[in-house]
Design an enzyme around this catalytic site. Sequence first.
Site, PDB file in Angstrom:
ATOM      1  N   HIS A 186      29.596 -12.857  -5.591  1.00  0.00           N
ATOM      2  CA  HIS A 186      29.164 -14.059  -5.910  1.00  0.00           C
ATOM      3  C   HIS A 186      28.089 -13.950  -7.125  1.00  0.00           C
ATOM      4  O   HIS A 186      26.910 -14.820  -7.132  1.00  0.00           O
ATOM      5  CB  HIS A 186      28.405 -14.790  -4.863  1.00  0.00           C
ATOM      6  CG  HIS A 186      29.173 -15.126  -3.580  1.00  0.00           C
ATOM      7  ND1 HIS A 186      29.857 -16.340  -3.644  1.00  0.00           N
ATOM      8  CD2 HIS A 186      29.632 -14.670  -2.418  1.00  0.00           C
ATOM      9  CE1 HIS A 186      30.933 -16.365  -2.782  1.00  0.00           C
ATOM     10  NE2 HIS A 186      30.627 -15.333  -1.952  1.00  0.00           N
ATOM     11  N   GLU A 195       8.273   0.227  -6.198  1.00  0.00           N
ATOM     12  CA  GLU A 195       6.954   0.286  -6.203  1.00  0.00           C
ATOM     13  C   GLU A 195       6.468   1.561  -6.609  1.00  0.00           C
ATOM     14  O   GLU A 195       5.472   1.631  -7.368  1.00  0.00           O
ATOM     15  CB  GLU A 195       6.587   0.338  -4.668  1.00  0.00           C
ATOM     16  CG  GLU A 195       6.381  -1.151  -3.846  1.00  0.00           C
ATOM     17  CD  GLU A 195       5.976  -0.857  -2.625  1.00  0.00           C
ATOM     18  OE1 GLU A 195       5.195  -1.449  -2.255  1.00  0.00           O
ATOM     19  OE2 GLU A 195       6.795  -0.081  -1.598  1.00  0.00           O
ATOM     20  N   ARG A 245      -6.464   1.909  -0.751  1.00  0.00           N
ATOM     21  CA  ARG A 245      -6.321   0.311  -0.814  1.00  0.00           C
ATOM     22  C   ARG A 245      -6.084   0.024  -2.409  1.00  0.00           C
ATOM     23  O   ARG A 245      -5.663  -1.107  -2.313  1.00  0.00           O
ATOM     24  CB  ARG A 245      -7.733  -0.168  -0.381  1.00  0.00           C
ATOM     25  CG  ARG A 245      -8.128  -0.007   1.010  1.00  0.00           C
ATOM     26  CD  ARG A 245      -9.478  -0.143   1.411  1.00  0.00           C
ATOM     27  NE  ARG A 245      -9.697  -1.633   1.392  1.00  0.00           N
ATOM     28  CZ  ARG A 245      -9.621  -2.655   2.394  1.00  0.00           C
ATOM     29  NH1 ARG A 245      -9.352  -1.862   3.639  1.00  0.00           N
ATOM     30  NH2 ARG A 245      -9.698  -3.784   2.446  1.00  0.00           N
ATOM     31  N   TRP A 300     -10.758  -3.557  -7.697  1.00  0.00           N
ATOM     32  CA  TRP A 300      -9.244  -4.169  -8.333  1.00  0.00           C
ATOM     33  C   TRP A 300      -9.323  -5.642  -8.844  1.00  0.00           C
ATOM     34  O   TRP A 300      -9.726  -6.445  -8.219  1.00  0.00           O
ATOM     35  CB  TRP A 300      -8.225  -4.182  -6.667  1.00  0.00           C
ATOM     36  CG  TRP A 300      -6.817  -4.138  -7.098  1.00  0.00           C
ATOM     37  CD1 TRP A 300      -6.080  -3.092  -7.269  1.00  0.00           C
ATOM     38  CD2 TRP A 300      -6.038  -5.350  -7.726  1.00  0.00           C
ATOM     39  NE1 TRP A 300      -4.856  -3.346  -7.488  1.00  0.00           N
ATOM     40  CE2 TRP A 300      -4.646  -4.817  -7.559  1.00  0.00           C
ATOM     41  CE3 TRP A 300      -6.305  -6.875  -7.349  1.00  0.00           C
ATOM     42  CZ2 TRP A 300      -3.546  -5.733  -7.783  1.00  0.00           C
ATOM     43  CZ3 TRP A 300      -5.282  -7.632  -7.527  1.00  0.00           C
ATOM     44  CH2 TRP A 300      -3.917  -6.993  -7.724  1.00  0.00           C
ATOM     45  N   ASN A 360     -15.723  -8.182  -1.980  1.00  0.00           N
ATOM     46  CA  ASN A 360     -14.368  -8.131  -2.016  1.00  0.00           C
ATOM     47  C   ASN A 360     -13.855  -9.846  -1.722  1.00  0.00           C
ATOM     48  O   ASN A 360     -14.629 -10.513  -1.162  1.00  0.00           O
ATOM     49  CB  ASN A 360     -13.862  -7.500  -0.721  1.00  0.00           C
ATOM     50  CG  ASN A 360     -14.083  -5.958  -0.867  1.00  0.00           C
ATOM     51  OD1 ASN A 360     -14.287  -5.580  -1.861  1.00  0.00           O
ATOM     52  ND2 ASN A 360     -13.561  -5.226   0.124  1.00  0.00           N
ATOM     53  N   GLY A 361     -12.863 -10.073  -2.274  1.00  0.00           N
ATOM     54  CA  GLY A 361     -12.561 -11.425  -2.294  1.00  0.00           C
ATOM     55  C   GLY A 361     -12.323 -12.112  -3.468  1.00  0.00           C
ATOM     56  O   GLY A 361     -12.477 -11.619  -4.585  1.00  0.00           O
ATOM     57  N   LYS A 397      -3.289  -1.393  -1.093  1.00  0.00           N
ATOM     58  CA  LYS A 397      -2.882  -1.018   0.123  1.00  0.00           C
ATOM     59  C   LYS A 397      -2.851  -2.196   1.172  1.00  0.00           C
ATOM     60  O   LYS A 397      -1.926  -2.646   1.616  1.00  0.00           O
ATOM     61  CB  LYS A 397      -3.606   0.087   0.734  1.00  0.00           C
ATOM     62  CG  LYS A 397      -2.832   0.496   2.059  1.00  0.00           C
ATOM     63  CD  LYS A 397      -1.575   0.972   1.994  1.00  0.00           C
ATOM     64  CE  LYS A 397      -0.839   1.384   3.547  1.00  0.00           C
ATOM     65  NZ  LYS A 397       0.457   1.903   3.320  1.00  0.00           N
ATOM     66  N   LYS A 417      10.753   0.203  -2.317  1.00  0.00           N
ATOM     67  CA  LYS A 417      10.083   1.231  -2.404  1.00  0.00           C
ATOM     68  C   LYS A 417      10.349   1.981  -3.863  1.00  0.00           C
ATOM     69  O   LYS A 417       9.308   2.548  -4.409  1.00  0.00           O
ATOM     70  CB  LYS A 417      10.716   2.581  -1.088  1.00  0.00           C
ATOM     71  CG  LYS A 417      10.123   1.996   0.159  1.00  0.00           C
ATOM     72  CD  LYS A 417       8.607   2.300   0.316  1.00  0.00           C
ATOM     73  CE  LYS A 417       8.057   1.772   1.310  1.00  0.00           C
ATOM     74  NZ  LYS A 417       7.919   0.114   0.915  1.00  0.00           N
ATOM     75  N   GLU A 420      14.303  -3.159   1.753  1.00  0.00           N
ATOM     76  CA  GLU A 420      13.177  -2.251   1.821  1.00  0.00           C
ATOM     77  C   GLU A 420      13.361  -0.997   0.813  1.00  0.00           C
ATOM     78  O   GLU A 420      12.541  -0.683   0.146  1.00  0.00           O
ATOM     79  CB  GLU A 420      12.943  -1.906   3.179  1.00  0.00           C
ATOM     80  CG  GLU A 420      11.836  -0.742   3.477  1.00  0.00           C
ATOM     81  CD  GLU A 420      10.332  -1.124   3.016  1.00  0.00           C
ATOM     82  OE1 GLU A 420       9.787  -0.328   2.985  1.00  0.00           O
ATOM     83  OE2 GLU A 420      10.205  -2.328   2.961  1.00  0.00           O
ATOM     84  N   CYS A 452      -9.476  -3.527  -2.827  1.00  0.00           N
ATOM     85  CA  CYS A 452     -11.030  -3.118  -3.002  1.00  0.00           C
ATOM     86  C   CYS A 452     -11.546  -2.409  -1.800  1.00  0.00           C
ATOM     87  O   CYS A 452     -11.017  -2.547  -0.658  1.00  0.00           O
ATOM     88  CB  CYS A 452     -11.946  -4.408  -3.315  1.00  0.00           C
ATOM     89  SG  CYS A 452     -11.280  -5.416  -4.770  1.00  0.00           S
TER      90      CYS A 452
END
Length: 609
Positions: free
Chosen positions: A505, A489, A27, A75, A99-100, A604, A486, A482, A2
Amino acid sequence: MCGIVGAVAQRDVAEILVEGLRRLEYRGYDSAGVAIVDTDSSLTRIRRLGKVQELADAVNEAKVVGGTGIAHTRWATHGEPSEINAHPHMSGDITVVHNGIIENHDELRELLKSRGYEFESQTDTEVIAHMVEWELRSASTLVEAVQKTAKQLEGAYGTVVMDRKDPSRIVVARSGSPIVIGFGVGENFLASDQLALLNVTRRFMFLEEGDVAEITRREVSVFDANGESVKREIKETEVSHDAGDKGEYRHYMLKEIHEQPVALQRTLEGRLANGQVVSSAFGDNAHQLLSQVKHVQIIACGTSYHAGLVARYWLEEWAGVSCNVEIASEFRYRKSHVFENSLLVTISQSGETADTLAALRLAKEMGYVASLTICNVPGSSLVRESDMAYMMKAGAEIGVASTKAFTVQLAGLLMLAGAIGHHNGMAVEKEAKLVSALQSLPAKLEQTLAMAESIEALAEDFADKHHSLFLGRGEQSAIAMEGALKLKEISYIHAEAYAAGELKHGPLALIDAEMPVIVVAPNNELLEKLKSNVEEVRARGGLMYVFADDKASFESDETMKVLNVPHCDEFIAPIVYTLPLQLLSYYVALIKGTDVDQPRNLAKSVTVE
């Protein structure tokens, strides 16, 4: 997550507010809105589902005027993405953005319904608007009403309140969600991120936990959690922001991938000297504090967590200290043991990651020698609340999928290993070699970026793929993690990562011609072991894509495509091998046609739990 922008000025502020929201698009959000009041107390509220451009078009069409306003990108948490759930929310003359998450919103909602309030949305934010409207009936000022409301809220919030009847001021409250105030000449501003305001001011004040502030054109008054008037330092920022210009690049993510050599050069500047890491890179008192460290506890989330996993290898092998790495959201909810002379390290690009910040606050009560944050945002909560800070100097990162922030974090962690190792008997020759490797890093990354064209061609093989497997050994297993993150995402391809030794395994059951296997293969002491793992995949009909040191003796054939990575020192290999995986994810996402810079469902800066 947000974004908030607010202004109190003599001029019309609609364009300032909308431009601020544009600068916060990175964001993550699903709707946007603005509310502006003029000197005659006439208020205009416009909300739109979708991109900020939709809101901008509506604001331009409405020809909105007024010098006091608040704006927001949402968001969704409580209530689906929709225009009616978009901010700002209103109750009588009160308008609010937030926000929150208000954790006790259900019980407050029932209380407010009993007082006769009706709710238009499913959001927790509307509760705040009605609470302030109620408290203002008996309060002498809007500040007092917001203070009374804040005492009844549970959870994390950064909230801004505007009263239509008094357009000369706005009031903001901060608890767990960042708010910054920007100072102009005869006008003042606020935002959830200073990047939103860099086109109108470079002088900022960061609110502390529990602060409530009243903002007018001429003055900013701040009150702490006890209601006492306090002064907060005003600083001139050195942060630069070019979010409005992708230059020659199609996406911010690609731009930021190619910015990595410069970002690494910037983070190293002045921090390496005479074959040593300069301890003051971590803070003025770092030399004294780091000399006591015998154990390191790293706490982070997402990409930053992967950086911590790499650092564990460096700290234990080269610095001579034990190291644990934990996801912040897990650390804060379990009982953990603090080792003697233990340093707490938090890693966060934004410095406002909710779980990481909460873990730091918890750890302060647990007996750590000191706390260090590796962060990209000066003045952020993690920086202010930590004993030491390594400022990344990576520059603004707009793409939601982190690229240059990750490699700069790794560089900072490698320097930390060198600085602690210096106090723990690290051989002078070894330390000098580490420093030399770091100094060679920007040029080595430039060479690695030359692989882009070959990787773009290879990405076409992933056009019809839905799953993938990433493999690495040693510290490269975290780089494989990582790389998998990516890919999932931004291309939405399901990707898993494993330490290559774990193949037998379980993961070998997944291998077939439809499961591409991506391997990172530097020329190190684990290379022969890795080659054996590659043969295990080959024997089961798997199709492999190997990013290998040009001296590692891999050769392409019908089951394996090899892309040679420039040879590099073992110290910096994890950083170098990150870039090809970033490029692969980017070009696969292009083929898949996804929103590269703003992938679905992601934000973000994750400032809520």
